[in-house]
Design a protein around this motif. Sequence first.
Motif, PDB file in Angstrom:
ATOM      1  N   LEU A  27      -4.966  -0.643  -5.277  1.00  0.00           N
ATOM      2  CA  LEU A  27      -4.412  -0.812  -6.873  1.00  0.00           C
ATOM      3  C   LEU A  27      -3.265   0.067  -6.901  1.00  0.00           C
ATOM      4  O   LEU A  27      -2.290  -0.229  -7.653  1.00  0.00           O
ATOM      5  N   GLU A  28      -3.137   1.413  -6.382  1.00  0.00           N
ATOM      6  CA  GLU A  28      -2.302   2.120  -6.503  1.00  0.00           C
ATOM      7  C   GLU A  28      -0.757   1.698  -5.756  1.00  0.00           C
ATOM      8  O   GLU A  28       0.214   1.838  -6.560  1.00  0.00           O
ATOM      9  N   ILE A  29      -1.131   1.245  -4.776  1.00  0.00           N
ATOM     10  CA  ILE A  29       0.298   0.480  -4.098  1.00  0.00           C
ATOM     11  C   ILE A  29       0.681  -0.654  -4.979  1.00  0.00           C
ATOM     12  O   ILE A  29       1.912  -0.881  -5.025  1.00  0.00           O
ATOM     13  N   ALA A  30      -0.271  -1.417  -5.392  1.00  0.00           N
ATOM     14  CA  ALA A  30       0.400  -2.508  -6.258  1.00  0.00           C
ATOM     15  C   ALA A  30       0.895  -2.299  -7.611  1.00  0.00           C
ATOM     16  O   ALA A  30       2.097  -2.846  -7.834  1.00  0.00           O
ATOM     17  N   LEU A  31       0.545  -0.894  -8.274  1.00  0.00           N
ATOM     18  CA  LEU A  31       1.124  -0.909  -9.426  1.00  0.00           C
ATOM     19  C   LEU A  31       2.465   0.032  -9.092  1.00  0.00           C
ATOM     20  O   LEU A  31       3.538  -0.214  -9.702  1.00  0.00           O
ATOM     21  N   LEU A  91       6.178   9.324  -4.916  1.00  0.00           N
ATOM     22  CA  LEU A  91       5.557  10.625  -4.496  1.00  0.00           C
ATOM     23  C   LEU A  91       3.836  10.448  -4.939  1.00  0.00           C
ATOM     24  O   LEU A  91       3.186  10.869  -3.845  1.00  0.00           O
ATOM     25  N   VAL A  92       3.681  10.046  -5.895  1.00  0.00           N
ATOM     26  CA  VAL A  92       2.434   9.903  -5.934  1.00  0.00           C
ATOM     27  C   VAL A  92       1.730   8.949  -5.176  1.00  0.00           C
ATOM     28  O   VAL A  92       0.385   9.194  -4.915  1.00  0.00           O
ATOM     29  N   ILE A 140      -1.897   8.175  -0.421  1.00  0.00           N
ATOM     30  CA  ILE A 140      -2.238   7.723   1.020  1.00  0.00           C
ATOM     31  C   ILE A 140      -2.637   9.061   1.894  1.00  0.00           C
ATOM     32  O   ILE A 140      -3.490   8.793   2.648  1.00  0.00           O
ATOM     33  N   ILE A 141      -1.705   9.983   1.569  1.00  0.00           N
ATOM     34  CA  ILE A 141      -2.221  11.351   2.503  1.00  0.00           C
ATOM     35  C   ILE A 141      -3.413  11.749   2.151  1.00  0.00           C
ATOM     36  O   ILE A 141      -4.503  12.026   3.217  1.00  0.00           O
TER      37      ILE A 141
END
Length: 405
Positions: A22-26, A293-294, A299-300
């Motif tokens: 979801l984070e990558i999609a946004l 960055l977020v 991911i890290i």
Amino acid sequence: MDIKPILSTLSRHRVAASLIVLEIALACAVLCNALFLAASRMELMRMDSGVDETAIATITLNDCDSCNAVDLNSRWLQQLRGQAGVQAAGVANAVPFGQRAGTFGITLDAEGKHHGGVPHFYTLDADAVATLQLKPVQGRMFEAADYQPIENYLPENAQVWITQAFAEHLWPGESALGKSFWMGSYHYAVAGVLASFSRPDPGRSENGIAGAQWSVIVPVTTNAQSGTYVLRANPADLPGILRDAIAAAPKVTPEAILAGDYSMPLQQLRDTYFRQDRAMTRLLLGVCVTMLLVTALGIIGLASFWVQQRTKQIGIRRALGATRRQIVGYFQTENFLLTSIGIAIGMLLAYAGNQLLMHYFEIPRLPLYYLPVGAVLLWLLGQAAVIGPALRAAAIPPIVATRSA
């Protein structure tokens, strides 16, 4: 590498995997649209106004509706042409990046059924055309008979110039010369086409960025209007000439108010006009950097958490002969799968977001090539972000498996 073990592991961590997807999609949706908006604004700020901005300045008066146009023009043209260094001066209703003066919707038929857009109508006298050094790339120069008085807002029937951008909008792939359009009952025929001539409010008009160059040049007689004057001079002399003209304004027209915000060189008008666009571009680029960055931190964090949770599993794989490169490849492949799913969803969100922006803010359609650009950035970001945790995982010695047993 066999991805079945990776999929099996991810299926046991659905919540964490879903969150990173979801984070990558946004991030993909915001990144594609923000980059497109920033690039559009930067392109708009670099647009060609169609005149030599370093050599042109304008004097604009306000609150002089009761002034006699003949008298007002006589006083100001005499003042400007009498100043040393002034090469030419004329009367106009507006200039690029100045006050908007004549925006009207037009149609391509007399019945008003075929809407053609909302261009800006410039009304210029012969001296203003010469001062701005406007010459059509197609068609003919205006003749003396083309300069007419104004009826209400514009001449009722006139030969005009339009820009290439507006001509292509009205008649795609066709020559605009000789074509006609209407503004209500007023009829206009295209006598020439200019390579470019910016409207006073590029990017902020009814047609947005797409209509930044939608301009119509209507030739009018000198005393058909008053209050806005254009002058040409050597760029080095222009600031001093304009300063002297502004200082003389109270004596030349004590009954009028000088519009200080619009009485300046065109280059300064451009800088002032695009101040908000520069700030918006910096904000959009800042949003892009923040989102990247977020996403990278997410991911890290997730990869580091999974390394910690799978210490025993990694140690067993090492004990069974897995090399460090294979361990690193495992985490990179896992990240690539999550990123790819997120990008696929993000592309749909980016398209939907662009449709909303088009509907509410007159934003152009998002070019498709921005989608792979955003995808590549996120793929590279994902691989770069996971490399640290993956290398830490690869450094786990096989003895860890026996210690954890």
